[in-house]
Design a protein around this motif. Structure first.
Motif, PDB file in Angstrom:
ATOM      1  N   LEU A  87      15.285   5.699 -12.690  1.00 15.68           N
ATOM      2  CA  LEU A  87      15.313   7.119 -12.356  1.00 15.68           C
ATOM      3  C   LEU A  87      15.160   7.353 -10.860  1.00 15.68           C
ATOM      4  O   LEU A  87      14.449   6.607 -10.172  1.00 15.68           O
ATOM      5  N   TYR A  88      15.811   8.404 -10.379  1.00 12.83           N
ATOM      6  CA  TYR A  88      15.710   8.839  -8.986  1.00 12.83           C
ATOM      7  C   TYR A  88      15.280  10.301  -8.980  1.00 12.83           C
ATOM      8  O   TYR A  88      15.564  11.042  -9.927  1.00 12.83           O
ATOM      9  N   LEU A  89      14.628  10.734  -7.904  1.00 14.82           N
ATOM     10  CA  LEU A  89      14.171  12.116  -7.815  1.00 14.82           C
ATOM     11  C   LEU A  89      14.916  12.829  -6.694  1.00 14.82           C
ATOM     12  O   LEU A  89      14.769  12.491  -5.524  1.00 14.82           O
ATOM     13  N   ARG A  90      15.765  13.786  -7.079  1.00 18.26           N
ATOM     14  CA  ARG A  90      16.428  14.612  -6.077  1.00 18.26           C
ATOM     15  C   ARG A  90      16.630  16.036  -6.583  1.00 18.26           C
ATOM     16  O   ARG A  90      16.435  17.001  -5.860  1.00 18.26           O
ATOM     17  N   ASP A  94      16.421  15.664 -12.437  1.00 19.84           N
ATOM     18  CA  ASP A  94      15.737  14.390 -12.209  1.00 19.84           C
ATOM     19  C   ASP A  94      14.241  14.539 -12.456  1.00 19.84           C
ATOM     20  O   ASP A  94      13.604  13.667 -13.060  1.00 19.84           O
ATOM     21  N   SER A  95      13.687  15.642 -11.980  1.00 20.91           N
ATOM     22  CA  SER A  95      12.264  15.900 -12.178  1.00 20.91           C
ATOM     23  C   SER A  95      11.933  16.006 -13.663  1.00 20.91           C
ATOM     24  O   SER A  95      10.909  15.471 -14.120  1.00 20.91           O
ATOM     25  N   ARG A  97      13.546  14.569 -16.145  1.00 22.41           N
ATOM     26  CA  ARG A  97      13.633  13.240 -16.757  1.00 22.41           C
ATOM     27  C   ARG A  97      12.404  12.394 -16.418  1.00 22.41           C
ATOM     28  O   ARG A  97      11.886  11.663 -17.267  1.00 22.41           O
TER      29      ARG A  97
END
Length: 376
Positions: A87-90, A94-95, A97
C-alpha cells in the motif's frame, strides 16, 4: 497550549475528519463562478497558443495557466512489489485502504522512515498492530533533521514498541496467493507482515510541463512569482521548484502548508499584482504523545550547530539549526505558541548567542531585540 487545540481539533467522526481535507466544499465553486471539472484529464499544454487539450480531444483557452499537478509516490521495483497488500499513501482511497488494513492485519511492515512512514507506524501501533519499520539510512529523517534530532524520533518509536531496522535494503516482497505476506531483506532476513506500507518519497508530476518544453529541474522551475519559463504559465505546490527570496535559491517543498499558501501568491501574480512567495517553510506532525512544528529550511548537512532549549529526554524542547550563528530553522516539540518568534529569528538573518538561545529563561523575543554574535 497544544497546536491541535489551537486549531480547534477535537473529537470528530471519520466523515467530519474527511471533510477537513478539502479546500472548499463542492458547492463553493459554482457559487464563485468557478467551472470545476472533476475526473477530467489534461493531455497537453500549448503555452504559445494558450490552450490545454483534454482527454476527449476538446480544447480550453486561457490567458494565464496555473499548474498544480502535484506528485506521485515512488514505487518499489523489487519482485513482489505489485502484490495485493502493498500500500501507498497519497489519496483518500489510499488512506481508507490503509485504515482497513489496520483493522484486519496484526503485523504491519513499513518501508521508509520519513514523515509518511513514521506517522503511519504511529497510527498502526495505536490500532494495536505489531509494526516493523525498514529504513536504508542509519536513523529516521536523517536527511531532514540531522543526527542530533533524528535520534529523538528513533527513541520515540522504540519506546512505543516499534521494531526499527536501519541500514537495510529490500530484496523482495514475499507473498502467498497473490497477497503480500512479508518482506525479504538483502541480508536474507525475512519480516512477516500481513500488509506492507511503502513511504519512500515522491516524484513531482512534470510530464505535462516537460512535453510543453517548460523548464524542469527537480520539479517545474519557477521564479519568486511562481512563474515558469513561459510568462503566462505558473506552477505551485509539490511540483514547483520555486526561487525563495529569503533563502536566495530554488527549493521544492513537499508539505501541506506550501500547497495551501503558494497558490494564493500565484493567483495574485497571474492577476498582475506585484507579489513574491516568501513564506518560511512550515510543517507539523503528531505521533503518539509528541506534537511538533518545524519552521525554516536547512539543506542536508547545511548547518554547523544544533542548539536545544529544553530537555530532549522529556520530549519537550525547541531545537534550532544554526549556520555561522544565524538561525536557519527551529522545531518546537510539545512546546506551543512559539512559531511566530521562531519564524522571526529565521527571517531576521541576525546572529544569536547560542547560550542565550538555549536558555528557557530568555524570551525568544529578547533575542530579536538584542542579537548577539555567534559564540559570544
Amino acid at each position: 497550549m497544544r497546536r491541535a487545540a489551537r486549531r480547534g481539533r477535537g473529537h470528530h467522526t471519520v466523515e467530519t475528519q474527511r471533510d477537513t481535507v478539502y479546500v472548499h466544499p463542492e458547492p463553493w465553486y459554482a457559487e464563485h463562478d468557478i467551472d470545476l471539472r472533476l475526473g477530467t484529464a489534461v493531455t497537453a499544454i500549448d503555452p504559445d497558443g494558450h490552450e490545454v487539450t483534454l482527454a476527449d480531444g476538446s480544447r480550453i483557452g486561457y490567458a494565464k495557466l496555473l499548474l498544480t499537478t502535484g506528485s506521485s509516490p515512488r514505487r518499489l521495483t523489487v519482485p513482489g512489489a505489485g502484490l495485493d497488500g502493498v500500500l501507498y499513501l497519497r489519496r483518500l482511497a489510499d488512506s481508507d485502504r490503509i485504515r482497513e488494513s489496520f483493522a484486519s492485519a496484526s503485523r504491519i511492515a513499513v518501508i521508509g522512515a520519513g514523515w509518511i512512514g513514521l506517522e503511519t507506524a504511529a497510527a498502526a501501533r495505536a490500532a494495536g498492530a505489531q509494526v516493523t519499520v525498514l529504513e536504508m539510512a542509519e536513523l529516521p529523517l536523517l536527511r531532514v533533521l540531522g543526527r542530533e534530532v533524528s535520534q529523538v524520533f528513533a527513541d520515540l518509536h522504540a519506546d512505543h514498541g516499534v521494531d526499527l531496522r536501519f541500514g537495510v535494503r529490500i530484496a523482495e516482497i514475499t507473498g502467498d496467493g497473490g497477497r503480500a505476506d512479508g518482506v525479504l531483506l538483502a541480508d536474507g532476513t525475512r519480516i512477516d507482515a500481513d500488509a506492507v506500507i511503502v513511504g519512500v518519497g515522491i516524484t513531482p508530476n512534470t510530464g505535462l510541463a516537460e512535453a510543453a518544453r517548460l523548464e524542469v529541474d527537480n520539479g517545474i522551475r519557477v521564479d519568486a512569482r511562481l512563474r515558469t519559463s513561459h510568462p503566462d504559465v505558473h506552477a505551485a505546490g509539490d511540483v514547483a521548484n520555486a526561487f525563495h527570496p529569503l533563502l536566495g535559491k530554488h527549493i521544492r517543498v513537499e508539505h501541506w502548508a506550501n500547497a495551501v499558501n503558494q497558490p494564493q501568491a500565484a493567483a495574485k501574480a497571474m492577476l498582475g499584482q506585484d507579489v513574491a512567495y516568501d513564506r518560511v517553510p512550515y510543517f507539523f506532525t503528531d505521533q503518539y504523545d509528541l506534537g511538533m512544528e518545524y519552521t525554516g529550511y536547512v539543506d542536508p548537512g547545511g548547518y554547523d550547530q544544533v542548539v536545544f532549549r529544553g530537555r530532549r529526554e522529556s520530549r519537550e524542547f525547541i531545537a534550532f539549526w544554526l549556520s555561522a550563528g544565524r538561525v536557519l530553522a527551529g522545531m518546537n516539540v510539545n512546546v506551543w505558541d512559539v512559531t511566530d518568534p521562531i519564524r522571526a529569528l529565521v527571517t531576521s538573518g541576525h546572529p544569536v548567542d547560542p547560550a542565550r538561545l538555549a536558555d528557557p529563561d530568555v524570551p525568544l523575543a529578547d533575542l530579536l531585540d538584542r542579537p548577539g554574535t555567534a559564540g559570544s
